[in-house]
Design a protein around this motif. Structure first.
Motif, mmCIF file in Angstrom:
data_model
loop_
_atom_site.group_PDB
_atom_site.id
_atom_site.type_symbol
_atom_site.label_atom_id
_atom_site.label_comp_id
_atom_site.label_asym_id
_atom_site.label_seq_id
_atom_site.Cartn_x
_atom_site.Cartn_y
_atom_site.Cartn_z
ATOM 1 N N LYS A 9 5.827 2.775 -7.318
ATOM 2 C CA LYS A 9 4.956 2.763 -6.149
ATOM 3 C C LYS A 9 4.624 1.322 -5.790
ATOM 4 N N THR A 10 4.979 0.895 -4.589
ATOM 5 C CA THR A 10 4.778 -0.489 -4.183
ATOM 6 C C THR A 10 3.345 -0.713 -3.693
ATOM 7 N N LYS A 11 2.993 -1.994 -3.509
ATOM 8 C CA LYS A 11 1.660 -2.379 -3.059
ATOM 9 C C LYS A 11 1.766 -3.219 -1.790
ATOM 10 N N ASP A 12 0.743 -3.104 -0.926
ATOM 11 C CA ASP A 12 0.742 -3.899 0.306
ATOM 12 C C ASP A 12 -0.199 -5.096 0.220
ATOM 13 N N ASN A 13 -0.747 -5.344 -0.981
ATOM 14 C CA ASN A 13 -1.645 -6.478 -1.205
ATOM 15 C C ASN A 13 -1.465 -6.939 -2.651
ATOM 16 N N PRO A 14 -1.246 -8.247 -2.900
ATOM 17 C CA PRO A 14 -0.951 -8.698 -4.267
ATOM 18 C C PRO A 14 -2.167 -8.932 -5.162
ATOM 19 N N ILE A 15 -3.379 -8.880 -4.608
ATOM 20 C CA ILE A 15 -4.572 -9.292 -5.362
ATOM 21 C C ILE A 15 -5.331 -8.095 -5.902
ATOM 22 N N ILE A 16 -5.672 -8.176 -7.190
ATOM 23 C CA ILE A 16 -6.537 -7.176 -7.811
ATOM 24 C C ILE A 16 -7.995 -7.595 -7.644
ATOM 25 N N LYS A 17 -8.851 -6.647 -7.278
ATOM 26 C CA LYS A 17 -10.275 -6.912 -7.165
ATOM 27 C C LYS A 17 -11.044 -5.971 -8.087
ATOM 28 N N LYS A 80 5.099 -5.440 -7.664
ATOM 29 C CA LYS A 80 5.181 -4.292 -6.757
ATOM 30 C C LYS A 80 5.000 -4.732 -5.308
ATOM 31 N N TYR A 81 4.142 -5.723 -5.097
ATOM 32 C CA TYR A 81 3.968 -6.265 -3.748
ATOM 33 C C TYR A 81 5.251 -6.951 -3.276
ATOM 34 N N LEU A 82 5.911 -7.678 -4.172
ATOM 35 C CA LEU A 82 7.168 -8.331 -3.818
ATOM 36 C C LEU A 82 8.246 -7.308 -3.465
ATOM 37 N N MET A 83 8.237 -6.184 -4.158
ATOM 38 C CA MET A 83 9.192 -5.130 -3.844
ATOM 39 C C MET A 83 8.940 -4.564 -2.445
ATOM 40 N N GLU A 84 7.671 -4.469 -2.072
ATOM 41 C CA GLU A 84 7.309 -3.946 -0.760
ATOM 42 C C GLU A 84 7.646 -4.927 0.357
ATOM 43 N N THR A 85 7.591 -6.228 0.046
ATOM 44 C CA THR A 85 7.730 -7.263 1.083
ATOM 45 C C THR A 85 8.930 -8.168 0.820
ATOM 46 N N SER A 86 9.993 -7.618 0.256
ATOM 47 C CA SER A 86 11.164 -8.431 -0.093
ATOM 48 C C SER A 86 11.856 -9.033 1.131
ATOM 49 N N ASP A 87 11.541 -8.509 2.322
ATOM 50 C CA ASP A 87 12.167 -9.029 3.545
ATOM 51 C C ASP A 87 11.339 -10.135 4.196
ATOM 52 N N LYS A 88 10.243 -10.547 3.542
ATOM 53 C CA LYS A 88 9.376 -11.576 4.118
ATOM 54 C C LYS A 88 9.796 -12.963 3.657
ATOM 55 N N GLY A 89 9.460 -13.968 4.465
ATOM 56 C CA GLY A 89 9.760 -15.349 4.112
ATOM 57 C C GLY A 89 9.184 -16.289 5.152
#
Length: 206
Positions: A9-17, A80-89
Motif C-alpha cells: 500500500k503506497t503513501k501520498d505523504n512521506p512524513i510521519i506525524k 512507499k511514498y517513492l513507489m507512489e510518486t516514482s514518476d516525479k522529478g
C-alpha cells in the motif's frame, strides 16, 4: 528494504506525524537491514532530484546511531511514498527575468526531545528548484517569531551564496526572500523589536 509494487500500500505523504524522537524505550527493529546505508541513498536522492523528501529524510537521519522500530516504519513510509510518486522529478527551465526567489519556513519547538525548531526552504530560479534544505536550528527559540526569524536568516544565507555563484557564471540576478509570518518580517524590518534585541548578533544582519 524490499517491497512488492503489486502488494504494498503506497503513501501520498512521506512524513510521519508526530515527528520522530529518540524513542529510547522503543521496540527494537525486527529487520536488520543497514539503516544508515538506506538513509544515505535517500539523502542523495533528495539532494539531487527529490526535494519533497527533505523533511522526512532529515527526521530519519537524526537517529542512525540506534534506530528503533518507529524509525524503521518512518523509512518504510518514505519508500512507499517513492513507489507512489516514482514518476516525479525536477524540470529545469531557467528564467533570468524572475531572478532568485527563496521561500522559507520554520516550525516552533517541533523536536519533542530537544525542543528545537526546524528551518526549511527552497530557492527557485524561474520555475526551477535549484537548492533546498531542511535543518534543525542550533539554538532553542523562545517564540514562534524567533524561530521564523532564524529560518529567514538561514534562507538569506543560502540565497546569497547562490546569487554569488550565479554572478560568477555571468548571471546578474535579483534576489527575493519570501516569508509569510508577520512577527518575523516585523523583526527583520526592525519594527517592534522589544525583547528580541538579543537576536542582533545572530540574525539581524539581514
Amino acid at each position: 528494504v524490499n517491497f512488492s509494487p503489486n502488494t504494498t500500500k503506497t503513501k501520498d505523504n512521506p512524513i510521519i506525524k508526530p515527528l520522530l524522537t529518540k524513542d529510547e524505550n522503543g521496540v527494537e527493529r525486527a529487520h536488520k537491514w543497514n539503516y544508515r546505508s538506506v538513509i544515505g541513498m535517500m539523502n542523495y536522492l533528495e539532494k539531487t532530484s527529490r526535494p519533497d523528501l527533505a523533511m522526512a529524510v532529515h527526521q530519519c537521519a537524526r537517529f542512525c546511531e540506534n534506530p528503533k522500530m518507529s524509525h524503521e516504519k518512518a523509512v518504510h513510509r518514505i519508500v512507499k511514498y517513492l513507489m507512489e510518486t516514482s514518476d516525479k522529478g525536477l524540470i529545469f527551465r531557467p528564467d533570468k527575468k524572475k531572478g532568485i526567489e527563496c521561500f522559507v519556513d520554520a516550525d516552533f519547538a517541533g523536536c519533542r526531545s530537544a525542543r528545537r525548531s526546524t528551518s526549511g526552504g527552497v530557492a527557485m530560479i524561474g520555475q526551477c528548484c535549484v537548492k533546498h534544505w531542511s535543518k534543525t536550528q542550533s539554538t532553542i527559540s523562545l517564540s514562534s517569531g524567533e524561530a521564523e526569524l532564524h529560518g529567514i536568516a538561514m534562507g538569506c544565507s543560502q540565497a546569497l551564496g547562490l546569487q554569488s555563484l550565479m554572478n560568477d557564471l555571468g548571471w546578474k540576478l535579483k534576489l527575493k526572500v519570501r516569508r509569510d509570518t508577520t512577527a518575523a518580517i516585523g523583526i527583520a524590518r526592525r519594527r517592534g523589536m522589544g525583547k528580541a534585541r538579543h537576536l542582533d548578533c545572530t540574525d539581524l544582519w539581514i
